[in-house]
Design a protein around this motif. Structure first.
Motif, PDB file in Angstrom:
ATOM      1  N   ARG A 178       1.779   3.388   0.563  1.00  0.00           N
ATOM      2  CA  ARG A 178       2.052   2.786   1.481  1.00  0.00           C
ATOM      3  C   ARG A 178       1.727   3.397   2.826  1.00  0.00           C
ATOM      4  O   ARG A 178       1.329   2.591   3.879  1.00  0.00           O
ATOM      5  CB  ARG A 178       3.521   2.149   1.437  1.00  0.00           C
ATOM      6  N   ASN A 179       2.135   4.443   2.981  1.00  0.00           N
ATOM      7  CA  ASN A 179       1.643   5.365   4.284  1.00  0.00           C
ATOM      8  C   ASN A 179       0.435   6.260   4.379  1.00  0.00           C
ATOM      9  O   ASN A 179       0.385   7.165   4.958  1.00  0.00           O
ATOM     10  CB  ASN A 179       2.966   6.075   4.565  1.00  0.00           C
ATOM     11  N   GLY A 180      -0.263   6.252   3.224  1.00  0.00           N
ATOM     12  CA  GLY A 180      -1.466   6.894   3.153  1.00  0.00           C
ATOM     13  C   GLY A 180      -2.682   6.500   4.011  1.00  0.00           C
ATOM     14  O   GLY A 180      -2.502   5.582   4.617  1.00  0.00           O
ATOM     15  N   LEU A 181      -3.635   7.265   4.028  1.00  0.00           N
ATOM     16  CA  LEU A 181      -5.093   7.234   4.646  1.00  0.00           C
ATOM     17  C   LEU A 181      -5.472   5.777   4.375  1.00  0.00           C
ATOM     18  O   LEU A 181      -6.116   5.199   5.566  1.00  0.00           O
ATOM     19  CB  LEU A 181      -6.151   8.283   4.559  1.00  0.00           C
ATOM     20  N   SER A 182      -5.693   5.399   3.142  1.00  0.00           N
ATOM     21  CA  SER A 182      -6.214   3.765   2.953  1.00  0.00           C
ATOM     22  C   SER A 182      -5.518   2.941   3.616  1.00  0.00           C
ATOM     23  O   SER A 182      -5.888   1.944   4.120  1.00  0.00           O
ATOM     24  CB  SER A 182      -6.271   3.673   1.288  1.00  0.00           C
ATOM     25  N   ALA A 183      -4.236   2.871   3.448  1.00  0.00           N
ATOM     26  CA  ALA A 183      -3.271   2.090   4.197  1.00  0.00           C
ATOM     27  C   ALA A 183      -3.596   2.089   5.923  1.00  0.00           C
ATOM     28  O   ALA A 183      -3.562   1.144   6.311  1.00  0.00           O
ATOM     29  CB  ALA A 183      -1.736   1.871   3.832  1.00  0.00           C
ATOM     30  N   THR A 184      -3.455   3.105   6.312  1.00  0.00           N
ATOM     31  CA  THR A 184      -3.792   3.292   7.751  1.00  0.00           C
ATOM     32  C   THR A 184      -5.211   2.417   8.124  1.00  0.00           C
ATOM     33  O   THR A 184      -5.349   2.007   8.968  1.00  0.00           O
ATOM     34  CB  THR A 184      -3.764   4.793   8.074  1.00  0.00           C
ATOM     35  N   PHE A 185      -6.168   2.958   7.207  1.00  0.00           N
ATOM     36  CA  PHE A 185      -7.628   2.470   7.369  1.00  0.00           C
ATOM     37  C   PHE A 185      -7.427   0.785   7.353  1.00  0.00           C
ATOM     38  O   PHE A 185      -8.375   0.185   8.283  1.00  0.00           O
ATOM     39  CB  PHE A 185      -8.560   3.061   6.518  1.00  0.00           C
ATOM     40  N   ASN A 186      -6.680   0.425   6.357  1.00  0.00           N
ATOM     41  CA  ASN A 186      -6.793  -1.233   6.539  1.00  0.00           C
ATOM     42  C   ASN A 186      -6.050  -1.894   7.682  1.00  0.00           C
ATOM     43  O   ASN A 186      -6.817  -2.762   8.188  1.00  0.00           O
ATOM     44  CB  ASN A 186      -5.953  -1.560   4.964  1.00  0.00           C
ATOM     45  N   GLY A 187      -5.117  -1.051   8.391  1.00  0.00           N
ATOM     46  CA  GLY A 187      -4.695  -1.402   9.635  1.00  0.00           C
ATOM     47  C   GLY A 187      -5.760  -1.469  10.724  1.00  0.00           C
ATOM     48  O   GLY A 187      -5.750  -2.235  11.509  1.00  0.00           O
ATOM     49  N   ILE A 188      -6.582  -0.569  10.542  1.00  0.00           N
ATOM     50  CA  ILE A 188      -7.525  -0.488  11.625  1.00  0.00           C
ATOM     51  C   ILE A 188      -8.449  -1.413  11.567  1.00  0.00           C
ATOM     52  O   ILE A 188      -9.105  -2.126  12.370  1.00  0.00           O
ATOM     53  CB  ILE A 188      -8.230   1.261  11.743  1.00  0.00           C
ATOM     54  N   MET A 189      -8.771  -1.948  10.256  1.00  0.00           N
ATOM     55  CA  MET A 189      -9.752  -2.921   9.667  1.00  0.00           C
ATOM     56  C   MET A 189      -9.086  -4.252  10.435  1.00  0.00           C
ATOM     57  O   MET A 189      -9.762  -5.091  11.195  1.00  0.00           O
ATOM     58  CB  MET A 189      -9.917  -3.167   8.347  1.00  0.00           C
ATOM     59  N   ARG A 190      -7.774  -4.641  10.257  1.00  0.00           N
ATOM     60  CA  ARG A 190      -6.918  -5.654  10.653  1.00  0.00           C
ATOM     61  C   ARG A 190      -7.068  -5.791  12.167  1.00  0.00           C
ATOM     62  O   ARG A 190      -7.231  -6.821  12.797  1.00  0.00           O
ATOM     63  CB  ARG A 190      -5.716  -5.735  10.191  1.00  0.00           C
TER      64      ARG A 190
END
Length: 180
Positions: free
Chosen positions: A86-98
């Motif tokens: 949930r707090n990993g780099l992939s989730a952070t990247f998904n937030g950047i995409m949003r």
């Protein structure tokens, strides 16, 4: 790229121009990059395969502007962090995409798990596909991405109709004249 800054900008440029996995990219150190020779070398965590890739001029220029402690991490704010969760780099990247206005709809797999078809890993698919559509050999693409298996590579390669048409147009005529 305007909405991506700092270490994430470096990570995205590395993903696009090197085609490496997120966990490999964020853990690169300056000793892995040779700006004089214009290469980056790393050992893939997933396969333990060693990869040496040339740096694209745009990536090289970016790295030159941020070059720092030659013994330290290239992306210190991302280094050592987990990619998943949930707090990993992939989730952070998904937030950047949003934040950039890129939809992050999730798709269900047969197993019931869901995933986002547009993720950091999409850069790896894009790297492979762009090179395939530019008619680089499968062997050279495997070398650049550190892939061993043909079947795995085929799953990453998405050929455009234009590339397929260029291939078909190379077939010689059997009627002795060019079709119109």
């Amino acid at each position: 790229m305007a909405s991506v800054e700092g270490d994430w900008k470096t990570a995205v440029l590395m993903g696009y121009f090197v085609g490496a996995r997120l966990s490999d990219i964020v853990n690169l150190n300056w000793r892995d990059v040779d700006l004089v020779a214009g290469t980056v070398s790393y050992r893939q965590r997933k396969t333990n395969e060693k990869v040496t890739a040339p740096l694209h001029a745009e990536l090289r220029s970016h790295l030159e502007t941020i070059a720092g402690d030659v013994t330290g991490s290239i992306m210190p704010s991302l280094a050592g962090r987990r990619a998943g969760g949930r707090n990993g780099l992939s989730a952070t990247f998904n937030g950047i995409m949003r934040k950039a206005g890129i939809a992050q709809d999730r798709v269900a797999q047969k197993s019931g798990r869901t995933f986002s078809p547009l993720s950091f890993h999409s850069l790896r698919h894009g790297f492979e596909s762009i090179l395939a559509n530019a008619e680089l050999s499968a062997e050279l693409r495997r070398e650049l991405t550190g892939r061993a298996a043909d079947a795995t590579q085929r799953g990453y390669t998405h050929l455009e109709v234009a590339a397929q048409r260029r291939a078909i147009d190379k077939l010689p005529s059997v009627l002795g004249k060019a079709a119109k």
